[in-house]
Design an enzyme around this catalytic site. Sequence first.
Site, PDB file in Angstrom:
ATOM      1  N   ASP A  74      26.561   3.595 -56.981  1.00  0.00           N
ATOM      2  CA  ASP A  74      25.894   2.244 -56.970  1.00  0.00           C
ATOM      3  C   ASP A  74      26.193   1.271 -55.824  1.00  0.00           C
ATOM      4  OD1 ASP A  74      24.883   0.140 -58.448  1.00  0.00           O
ATOM      5  OD2 ASP A  74      26.221  -0.027 -59.871  1.00  0.00           O
ATOM      6  N   ASP A 122      18.504  -1.806 -64.602  1.00  0.00           N
ATOM      7  CA  ASP A 122      19.634  -2.304 -65.636  1.00  0.00           C
ATOM      8  C   ASP A 122      19.083  -2.494 -67.064  1.00  0.00           C
ATOM      9  OD1 ASP A 122      21.817  -1.811 -64.154  1.00  0.00           O
ATOM     10  OD2 ASP A 122      22.154  -3.697 -63.517  1.00  0.00           O
TER      11      ASP A 122
HETATM   12  C1  DGJ Z   1      25.008  -1.772 -62.107  1.00  0.00           C
HETATM   13  C2  DGJ Z   1      24.359  -0.435 -62.437  1.00  0.00           C
HETATM   14  O1  DGJ Z   1      23.043  -0.726 -62.450  1.00  0.00           O
HETATM   15  C3  DGJ Z   1      24.722  -0.609 -63.936  1.00  0.00           C
HETATM   16  O2  DGJ Z   1      24.274   0.646 -64.757  1.00  0.00           O
HETATM   17  C4  DGJ Z   1      26.356  -0.661 -63.991  1.00  0.00           C
HETATM   18  O3  DGJ Z   1      26.875   0.724 -63.364  1.00  0.00           O
HETATM   19  C5  DGJ Z   1      27.049  -1.537 -62.948  1.00  0.00           C
HETATM   20  N1  DGJ Z   1      26.432  -1.889 -61.945  1.00  0.00           N
HETATM   21  C6  DGJ Z   1      28.356  -1.559 -63.027  1.00  0.00           C
HETATM   22  O4  DGJ Z   1      28.961  -2.630 -62.493  1.00  0.00           O
END
Ligand code: DGJ
Length: 685
Positions: free
Chosen positions: A433, A496
């Site tokens: 991430d 997300d």
């Molecule tokens: C952003 C990601 O897109 C989510 O799926 C998740 O992993 C969060 N970060 C975790 O902090």
Amino acid sequence: MNARILGDTLSLIIDQGEDGLAHLTWFGPQADEEMAAAPVFQRLPASPDIAVGPTLLPEHGRGFHGISQVEGHCAATHRRIRLGQPELIEQDGQILLTAEDAALGLTVRTRLYFDGDVLVQEGSVSNTGAHTLSLQRAASLLLPAPDWASEVRTHAGAWGREGHPVTHRWTAGRIEQSGRSGRPGFDGGPTLSLTETNAGVAHGRWLTVHLAWSGPFRLAAERATDGSGQVLAERLFLPGEVCLRSGETLDLPAALMTRSAEGSNGISTRLHARQRRQGRSMRRPVHFNTWEARYFSVAEADCIALAKGAAALGAERFVLDDGWFKGRRNDQTSLGDWTVDADLFPNGLTPLINAVHAEGMEFGLWLEPEMVSPDSDLYRAHPDWVLGWPEPDLATGRNQLVLDLALEPVREHLFTVISDLLDRYAISYLKWDCNRDLYPATRDGIVRAGAQTEGLYRLLDRLRARYPVEIESCASGGGRIDAGIAARTDRFWTSDATDAIDRLNIQRAAGLVMPHERLGAHVGPSPNPMTGRQVSMSFRVLAALFGHFGIEADPEKVSEDDRRVLTRGIEIYKQHRDWMHAGDLLNLSEPDTDPDVQLVRSDDGHQALLRVMRVGTPMRPLQSRLRLAGLDPAARYSLSEIALEGTPIHWPLGAFSGAGLMNEGLNLDPGRALTGRLIYIERTG
Ligand code: DGJ
């Protein structure tokens, strides 16, 4: 001299005319190559007396005022860079162009070749002189635009809603898609297309350019007052960023370009083929990801229970998302401290991983290696490791700072920490991430945004050379989707947003360049945690079916009825994924229209799945026929509906010719709002 290179069906011809300049005389289908022609020169009033239209490695100084290949100057002598006439060589299916500024000592090299039907352009800039050269620009790709281009297509977006398509009329001046944030961003990344007016998903001419680069970028289409146009793709240099010292060479990111006469579907099938050749091919297991089931509240016993529930639904890989490492309970602390939290997982991750394996699943782990929380052991030990150092009061984003990956000790530390995890635990997958932009992308006040991207690439390359681990590129969702990171990762988390309606559009936008099997698509909870929308399980399953399928919801909270739908959906995904993931995904409806219709077709053309998603209530509910695409007009096909609920699972719909299905269209009730239909198409003769 004339140089010609061939793709599968496209070709490119460059002609070095008497003026010594390199002219693009053809970029199009080989079949029409006889139409290749040098640009026409008209001596226009109030204009230079010689032809000055856009060429390859274009340069100012002869009356051309468009974008030049390299822009910069020498601070010691104040001379501006000015390239001479290029040398043109055709060799082993490649065209090599080299131009020099002999006075300053600068050499620009560029290499063009086809990968399938995708033109790849790679290049470098070398300082062979005595003085440091300051560069404002070194284009990866800068070519004359086709004269049929009357529109420019870009994307715009935001967190949770990445990649809205935007169409601009291109009559005059410059239209740009650029990003300075240090990640490609939510706008849809470094991609820009030129099209004819009203070109669509399945018709009209398109030309698409993409930059294989995850840092600041600029793509642009620019038209001069004489009507000639250029298309540009380049790494964007921030102020003072690129000062090339004597003897130094800067490699430029590769740029990709392709064209199609069959709309954007032709573009994506060509780009997908190239991305597949470059990437690792693999079966895509059904994911279970803990994020929307638990957010930061993960712990051993609960995760083992989640794993059991996920396996019972048909998941094949369990991904432990954020929250597992030392002290992490929310987004305010602990990034950088990549050791397992002893309160949450007193025996390390082994008991969980064993339980995951016992359920027949693989184990994946979330990491955000580029970041550090000010409240972390790592930051307390190395406050000088962050971008922006030594500025006071650095601005945080999601309460975190960015590690300076241009620093060798930082990369070494991250390599060691990640290696420790991979050596200690059976981790087959990393969700990598990156939850904030780079600001300020400096060290001691000197810009190093590009160096950050190069540092990231080095770290990933080193890890991949040592470990077979699969890696997902995630950046607050779909903030880092480009062919540069794609060469080092295997999957993208496109957003997300697990809201199935928003996700249909998000997957579609990401799918212009990236193959569908690389695009994670998960079934989330309903009501959706982000939008609050309630959407049936069958709609959510269908929305995820053409991507890399996963589950993001708590299995315990899935009702019995929904469970039946979800498990059947997972069986359907498993049954068809091998051919779906090697096949072409065609859009049959235009973006932002209802119903959303897509068809995925096997590589051998023997089977296809048609998905019709009715989102809203139409003004005229009796739809016209649905014209299919991608079938053989001379073949016959048998069609059956696949039901996600009830029995039987397959409902015969009839047998039709490919020509009938494509020309007349299937008479199909698209259903009421928030329902979807899935039709299996099998070639029978
Ligand atoms: C952003 C990601 O897109 C989510 O799926 C998740 O992993 C969060 N970060 C975790 O902090």
